[in-house]
Design an enzyme around this catalytic site. Sequence first.
Site, PDB file in Angstrom:
ATOM      1  N   TYR A  37     -11.115  -9.594  -2.956  1.00  0.00           N
ATOM      2  CA  TYR A  37     -10.270  -9.245  -4.194  1.00  0.00           C
ATOM      3  C   TYR A  37     -10.385 -10.240  -5.151  1.00  0.00           C
ATOM      4  O   TYR A  37     -10.312 -10.149  -6.602  1.00  0.00           O
ATOM      5  CB  TYR A  37      -8.633  -9.506  -3.864  1.00  0.00           C
ATOM      6  N   LYS A  47      -1.734  -0.193   8.014  1.00  0.00           N
ATOM      7  CA  LYS A  47      -3.114  -0.526   8.361  1.00  0.00           C
ATOM      8  C   LYS A  47      -3.746  -1.316   9.217  1.00  0.00           C
ATOM      9  O   LYS A  47      -4.623  -1.326   9.984  1.00  0.00           O
ATOM     10  CB  LYS A  47      -3.911  -0.684   6.809  1.00  0.00           C
ATOM     11  N   ARG A  96       0.811  -1.225   0.078  1.00  0.00           N
ATOM     12  CA  ARG A  96       0.025  -0.133  -0.064  1.00  0.00           C
ATOM     13  C   ARG A  96       0.762   1.119   0.117  1.00  0.00           C
ATOM     14  O   ARG A  96       1.956   1.338   0.460  1.00  0.00           O
ATOM     15  CB  ARG A  96      -0.797   0.030   1.146  1.00  0.00           C
ATOM     16  N   ARG A 115      -2.788  -3.497  -6.587  1.00  0.00           N
ATOM     17  CA  ARG A 115      -2.704  -4.473  -5.631  1.00  0.00           C
ATOM     18  C   ARG A 115      -3.787  -5.812  -6.216  1.00  0.00           C
ATOM     19  O   ARG A 115      -3.531  -6.787  -6.144  1.00  0.00           O
ATOM     20  CB  ARG A 115      -3.314  -4.273  -4.260  1.00  0.00           C
ATOM     21  N   HIS A 130      -4.471   0.600  -5.146  1.00  0.00           N
ATOM     22  CA  HIS A 130      -5.386  -0.543  -5.046  1.00  0.00           C
ATOM     23  C   HIS A 130      -5.555  -1.151  -6.273  1.00  0.00           C
ATOM     24  O   HIS A 130      -5.562  -2.527  -6.105  1.00  0.00           O
ATOM     25  CB  HIS A 130      -6.562  -0.137  -4.366  1.00  0.00           C
TER      26      HIS A 130
END
Length: 416
Positions: free
Chosen positions: A384, A277, A252, A352, A349
């Site tokens: 995801y 996070k 991130r 990711r 993101h």
Amino acid sequence: MQNNFEFDDISTRAYNYLKDQLSYQYVTIRHYRSRWRPVKEYMDRRNLETINVQVCKSFLLELYKGRCHAELTENEKLIEKSVLVLSEFIETGFFNPKRKVRYLDGTIGRFLKEFLVYKRSRRLKETTLEKLESHMSTFNFWLSANHIQDINDISYPHVITFIKTLDVKKKALIHDTLMDLRGLFAFLYDNKCIAKNLATFIPKDKYQKQAKLPSYYTDQEIQKLLMSVDRGTIVGKRDYAILVLAAYLGLRASDIARLEFRNLNWEQSKIAVTQFKTGKEIKLPLLPVVGNALLDYIQYGRPKSDQQHIFLFVISPFLPIHPSTIAGMINRRFIYAGFKSANRRHGGHALRHSLVKELLNNNQSLPVISEVLGHKSTTSTRHYIRIDAESLRQCALEVPLVDPAFYNQGKGILFL
């Protein structure tokens, strides 16, 4: 005690901070400065010799004229944003692009702060608390703009009028604000701060959150993005290394910005990071493409500095780069590479998600993917893997065939 400054002095200092510390472009800073001028005109009309945070807030109240943010014109919204930047610089001496300015002043603001303290004691997530604080700030600002200064003066029509000022396109915002106001008035009533429980009058909406499929990019598109970066420049070397960390390791922006030399183990070819996070430590392989990009930046692009953070701003005093700066850079790099923004997101993101897609294509299991992403459980990872329809189809169970006699066994029989 509030800090008081001459307008020309503080505006010049804020201008230099945006230019030297945050590396804002000249055109952007010029726009900020031009939108600070209405504050000076406001001060001149009232014969104010110095400026402080309260002057900025008083100016914004006049700008709003009883309206809420959504009702402002585009130019007024830009003025509001610029004045909030100036106000934060007056108060703190710096500006954090990610920090949101909150308005919780006044008598009503004191009750709102008590409500926030109560909510924090309930151990809610920090993101939930930030959203709640934002809603309370917006509500308090609207009340001040409409000259409502006492908590007992708030009535049901006031609440409904305030809700109508919110952007009708933002269904989630309206839903969350209604819930938070309902909680606020229930708290105030239970603590005998108000005589009537307005929470019972606040209507409920029919909003249902619809989960969006994550955006992802193919390996060919990722290569196109990386190839578009000019690695012959200092900024290019830095941005390329950041993109590689995000694309190949799924880090991130918050973790890339906090990456220090102690996190790199060159002998074992490992990167050890404690995620900002989740607080979970993850160890990832220092892939050749990642290691080469980092070495190229550290040796030939990184400013000479005693800072332990790897990624720095390119302008003196070479402070560690902000996560918000990384997020903005990744978005701009996608645009520069020729990617359209109509259907897919461009942020970190998305990189990711793209890594997850590549791992799924290589038949990696869910626990392995969860470990790579640094999730505390596979529950977070399941969001995801929705991008891979083929893998989901493989998870589906076949429906067994049923003997036709099954459908005839009940004929002529009355089931009770």
